[in-house]
Design an enzyme around this catalytic site. Structure first.
Site, PDB file in Angstrom:
ATOM      1  N   ARG A 181       0.898  -1.449   0.450  1.00 22.85           N
ATOM      2  CA  ARG A 181      -0.101  -0.077   0.355  1.00 22.85           C
ATOM      3  C   ARG A 181       0.823   1.043  -0.411  1.00 22.85           C
ATOM      4  O   ARG A 181       0.717   2.159  -0.992  1.00 22.85           O
ATOM      5  CB  ARG A 181      -0.973   0.260   1.302  1.00 22.85           C
ATOM      6  CG  ARG A 181      -1.778  -1.240   0.980  1.00 22.85           C
ATOM      7  CD  ARG A 181      -3.214  -0.780   2.091  1.00 22.85           C
ATOM      8  NE  ARG A 181      -3.827   0.484   2.408  1.00 22.85           N
ATOM      9  CZ  ARG A 181      -4.566   1.232   3.280  1.00 22.85           C
ATOM     10  NH1 ARG A 181      -4.655   0.105   4.237  1.00 22.85           N
ATOM     11  NH2 ARG A 181      -5.097   1.906   3.070  1.00 22.85           N
ATOM     12  N   CYS A 239      -0.859   5.619   9.238  1.00 24.65           N
ATOM     13  CA  CYS A 239      -1.524   4.518   8.546  1.00 24.65           C
ATOM     14  C   CYS A 239      -2.301   5.522   7.541  1.00 24.65           C
ATOM     15  O   CYS A 239      -2.627   5.998   6.651  1.00 24.65           O
ATOM     16  CB  CYS A 239      -1.706   4.320   9.227  1.00 24.65           C
ATOM     17  SG  CYS A 239      -3.012   4.623  10.809  1.00 24.65           S
TER      18      CYS A 239
END
Length: 283
Positions: A181, A239
């Site tokens: 990611r 995050c």
């Protein structure tokens, strides 16, 4: 006087303290794919005396816009919820989940940012507790509601503009998402792939071994290598939505590196403004 738990507590230690009058246990089990799976699991069985904390309803404020997928709640609302749970400033709080500790760590950092020091995460969570055959129960205990107040330490909670200024000053931004990611190779949740320019990557799963946090000396060594010349207080964790980044904040404090900050909106908040830069790959 009982030594407070301020980062992690082992299952055996907690099991031996279930009769403590000052103890409040909060079940933070949650699934992004099925938001009501956590409450259902709690209803089926939970740690003795535990109350349930829902990531969306209790630990986030979805009335807000511009704060990412899990907007940070206002202090007044979170204080009211703590009051509903009977949590005075003197209470020892222990949070757990059935994953890798990230949802419990979100609750831990909410408390820490509010100045509630006696808060910890059950190391290994539900899986460790049940693997050891420790007691569980069903049903909800009675709670005496309390009034409380307090403010978040805003110096530890950064929005996107503050993160940009932090990076411009040479501060460190640590992205806790999985490597794919971060690199933009895969993005299963957000509409844009990649990362904030200048961020470095340490997946939060690197804090664990066999479902439990690594020993504090090992965490201290690994984070020391990551931080280099940066102080812990010069680090901002992020995050996808400000949840799993709290795992880093917990791990760092457990390792003796307190004071790191949270980018509350994180990646989902960053990309809300298409003018903000995005990079992919190792750049």
């Amino acid at each position: 006087m009982t030594t407070p738990w301020t980062t992690l507590v082992g299952a055996g230690t907690l099991a031996g303290a279930l009769d403590r009058d000052d103890l409040v246990i909060l079940d933070c089990r949650f699934s992004l794919a099925a938001p009501e799976a956590g409450p259902a699991a709690y209803a089926a069985s939970h740690l003795p005396g535990a109350l349930y904390a829902h990531l969306d309803r209790d630990l986030s404020d979805h009335r807000k816009r511009g704060g990412g997928r899990h907007p940070w709640p206002d202090a007044a609302d979170f204080n009211a919820r703590l009051g509903d749970w009977g949590i005075t400033q003197a209470r020892q709080v222990v949070a757990y989940d059935d994953g890798d500790g990230a949802h419990a760590a979100r609750l831990w950092f909410l408390l820490r940012a509010l100045g509630h020091e006696h808060a910890a995460v059950l190391d290994g969570g539900w899986a460790r507790w049940t693997a050891l055959g420790l007691p569980t129960q069903i049903g909800v205990r009675d709670v005496t509601r309390v009034a409380r107040d307090g403010r978040f330490d805003e110096s530890r909670l950064l929005n996107a503009s503050q993160v940009q200024a932090h990076l411009a000053r040479g501060g460190m931004l640590v992205d806790a998402r999985a490597r794919g990611r971060f690199l933009g190779e895969a993005e299963p949740i957000d509409r844009v792939a990649g990362h904030v320019p200048g961020a470095v990557n340490r997946p939060y799963a690197d804090n664990l071994v066999e479902g439990r946090f690594k020993p504090r000396d090992r965490l201290a060594r690994e984070f020391g290598e990551l931080l280099g010349t940066h102080d812990a207080a010069d680090v901002v964790a992020m995050c996808g939505s400000g949840v799993t980044a709290c795992h880093h904040l917990l791990a760092m404090e457990h390792a003796g590196l307190p004071g790191a900050k949270l980018f509350t909106g994180s990646w989902s908040g960053w990309i809300e403004d298409p003018a903000r830069p995005v990079v992919t790959g190792e750049s």
